[in-house]
Structures are given as structure tokens and as C-alpha cells.
Design an enzyme around this catalytic site. Structure first.
Site, PDB file in Angstrom:
ATOM      1  N   SER A  94       0.977  -1.452   0.318  1.00  0.00           N
ATOM      2  CA  SER A  94       0.523  -0.083   0.205  1.00  0.00           C
ATOM      3  C   SER A  94       0.251   1.428   0.134  1.00  0.00           C
ATOM      4  CB  SER A  94      -0.972   0.169   1.287  1.00  0.00           C
ATOM      5  OG  SER A  94      -0.351   0.366   1.990  1.00  0.00           O
ATOM      6  N   GLU A  96     -14.037  11.222  10.537  1.00  0.00           N
ATOM      7  CA  GLU A  96     -14.144  10.622  11.984  1.00  0.00           C
ATOM      8  C   GLU A  96     -12.005  11.104  12.472  1.00  0.00           C
ATOM      9  OE1 GLU A  96     -14.410   6.624  14.089  1.00  0.00           O
ATOM     10  OE2 GLU A  96     -16.640   7.273  13.402  1.00  0.00           O
ATOM     11  N   HIS A 102       0.811   5.252   6.266  1.00  0.00           N
ATOM     12  CA  HIS A 102       0.621   5.546   4.903  1.00  0.00           C
ATOM     13  C   HIS A 102       0.880   7.269   4.808  1.00  0.00           C
ATOM     14  CE1 HIS A 102      -1.484   1.736   5.323  1.00  0.00           C
ATOM     15  NE2 HIS A 102      -1.031   1.401   4.615  1.00  0.00           N
TER      16      HIS A 102
END
Length: 239
Positions: free
Chosen positions: A11, A189, A196
């Protein structure tokens, strides 16, 4: 014929879309440093290790498309350390064995493999120093394999660690997914994520990779836009 950079990884280098914005992968950032004639095909995916990437047929997909004089950038380590059976590898055995498969795919097609150690995690201690060895022995195992097989290695792990430490706790947050509640619709939120990247971070750490490719010289440096004092080879830009 256009050259293509293939990404195999997780990722941190993935090509993101609007559904995960503002998360941005290093593969996206690297495109800003490349000459017009260079394409990117990014096969990286969230949560993948060297093992699960192969098991899901992602390396096979790379193999079907990679051609002579392309490049395969191989970045793993974040998820190989995870304990689940689907992803876990051991640094100096199964991790290296898997990496050899990626390298073989590139070499079998007369392409050029480059190993890239994982991005350092932004984890500061109370004394303002980064937590040591957030990726255990995986970076060292990758570096050792590169030396053994004479494959270029970009040590993003150690270089990014130095940059994050120099930048400091507060200022380095802008590179990572530190989001306030309601700041972005995808994260109502908010979020505190030290792995990341946001856009600025993807560009900054892709810049490290670009700088290290330039240091390698030759075919690797030729992928990149010229910097001050260099002349661009216009023949390389013909579509």
C-alpha cells in the site's frame, strides 16, 4: 518503444483513487520525476507481502506484460513481518527466496529489477527519536540479496528514516495520514496513520527513489527528467 516501470509492492507504493483520498502511494509520486516517454504500471496492492503477492497471481500478471528494457521496482517488507500464514516470511530464508522469483521474472524478460527497502514508519519516542528497527531484519535481508545477485538496491528504509528524524515529529506529520475529523470525506472521524502517505509525502519519498536512480546512472538515470545543468534527450520523448 516506450519503456515501462512496473511496481510490485504494498500500500505504500500503490496507485490510489478518490475512494482513499488523500492517501497517495510513492508510485504515484514517482511519475512527477520521469520523462514523458516512461510509463508506469503499478501492480502494488494494500496489505501484500512477497508471499501473498505471488499467491494471488500478481507477479504472474507482471510477467505477462513486462518486456525487454522495462524496469521492475520491487518494494516489500511492511507485511512480510505480519504473523498470519498467508503473508509471513522469514527475512533470510523465505523472504529472500520470494524476492528471487521477482528478480527472475525481470531478468528472464531482459528487464531490469531494482530492490527497494520499505519506507520507514514514522514512530517517535518521547525523547524525539524514532523507534529503532521498525522493519526488523527485512531491509538487511533485501540489501544482502541485492549484493549476492548484483541487483541494484535502493535503501529507502534508512534514507527515509534519516529524513523523518531530521524533519522531526511535528513537521513530518504533513507527509503521513494524520487527518483531522471532517477534514476529508473519506475519513469523517479523522485518522492517525504513521505508515501511509499523503500527497506531499508520496512526492518527497519518491524524490528519494528518483535521486537514487540518478546515482545508479546509465539506463536508470535516463528515466528521469533532467535537473539543472543537464540537457534532455529529446529523442527519448518521441511517442
Amino acid at each position: 518503444m516506450k519503456q515501462t516501470i512496473f511496481w510490485a509492492g504494498d500500500s505504500t507504493v500503490k496507485q490510489n483513487d478518490f475512494t482513499s483520498f488523500p492517501q497517495t502511494g510513492i508510485g504515484q509520486g514517482l511519475s512527477l520525476y520521469l520523462k514523458k516517454g516512461v510509463q508506469i504500471k503499478n501492480y502494488a496492492q494494500n496489505g501484500r507481502s512477497t508471499r501473498s503477492f505471488i499467491a494471488e497471481g500478481r507477479l504472474q500478471a507482471v510477467e505477462k506484460n513486462i518486456k525487454e528494457d522495462d524496469f521492475l521496482l520491487i518494494q516489500f517488507g511492511h507485511n512480510d513481518e505480519k504473523p498470519d500464514e498467508e503473508r509471513h516470511t522469514e527475512p533470510f530464508t523465505t523472504f529472500q527466496e520470494n524476492l528471487k522469483q521477482y528478480i527472475k521474472v525481470a531478468i528472464d524478460h531482459k528487464a531490469h529489477p531494482v530492490l527497494i527497502t520499505p519506507l520507514y514508519r514514522r514512530l517517535f519516542k518521547e525523547d524525539g527519536q524514532l523507534v529503532d528497527d521498525t522493519h526488523l531484519d527485512y531491509p538487511d535481508a533485501m540489501i544482502a540479496l541485492g549484493k549476492e545477485l548484483k541487483v541494484p538496491v535502493i535503501d529507502l528504509c534508512s534514507i527515509s528514516k534519516d529524513l523523518i528524524q531530521k524533519t522531526g515529529d511535528e513537521k513530518s506529520r504533513k507527509w503521513f495520514m494524520h487527518l483531522e475529523p471532517t477534514e476529508y470525506p473519506n475519513y469523517p472521524e479523522g485518522k492517525i496513520d504513521n505508515t501511509h502517505l499523503r500527497y506531499d509525502g508520496a512526492v518527497a519519498f519518491a524524490g528519494i527513489i528518483a535521486k537514487e536512480l540518478r546515482k545508479l546512472g546509465g539506463r536508470y538515470a535516463d528515466l528521469l527528467l533532467p535537473i539543472d545543468g543537464e540537457k534532455e534527450d529529446s529523442s527519448f520523448l518521441i511517442d
